[in-house]
Design an enzyme around this catalytic site. Sequence first.
Site: not given
Length: 323
Positions: A116, A293-295, A297
């Site tokens: 993501p 990567d929004h997972r 950070a």
Amino acid sequence: VPAAPATRRLARKLKVDINLVTPSGPGGRVTPDDVHRFAEHGSVPVAAAIEHVSASQVKDDTAFAEFAAHASATIPFLELEPLPDFSTDGPVEVEKLRSIRRKVARKMVTSMALVPHVAHMDEAEVTELDAFRVRERERRGDGAGGRLTLLAFVMKAVTAGLRAAPAFNASLDPFKEEIIYKKYYNIGFAADTGRGLVVPVVNDTDTKSIVQVADDIYEKAVLAREGKLGPEFMRGGTFTITNIGPLGGTALMPTINYPEVAILAMGKVQEKPVVRDGQIVVRKMLPLTLAFDHRIADGADAARFVAELVRQLSDPNLLLMET
């Protein structure tokens, strides 16, 4: 996919990718029976199906239908349709997807499908830094550091930033649900070779001077352009920088170089009117975009990371002292 913890444990035990199992339980939940059925009868994973279709170069409707049906069952709302015959509308030229371009295509699809992406953008004033760079290049001539570019300074600033924000120097294992924090710093840079995109890696940027980093960048960029860059020079990267500045463009939304978790894009340095101490002055501004990567950070982490880059790049003395 929805599944009970016991079902997930069963899938790991049987070495089954639970994301590829067709669910039969309520609400689209994968059941233990589904896992056993998949393990016994099997099914072609999407990646393998893509490889099979491209490698055998099949074009019949049956092969495509089987591939499309499996992909649609794996990814909700995905519906693949064969391309129309464009030659019926006019002349076309067909070129096989080969070598570097094919590898890039696979890597990009993997990254965009699994990660993501989120982007944070800012600008760094590099007026003094660029003037310092030009003076040093002229002074050094053909000696060490005579190929100084802004990329070398940015690479050192990024390395310092990664030491303070280890989440961006990591990889995420989605199957084990673990974050691997890397305690070494190998920074890759995107190189346009004319035959496709490659990413040479500068190793141990935390222990090298800016002069050493600049020389390393130049040597590997030359090898890349000449098609002589071996795979050993493209392994082990922990973070990537892409610089579209020489080609123009004010901003870029880069794709993360999977399995890394972040990438920094540099835009074109431009002179712009800015306000300093209540006065409008002209300064050289460098656009920066951090895709992450929004997972692993959040936006606040990215904002702090980029703000520190901006702070160091705006003052060459500070950059040299703190990196």
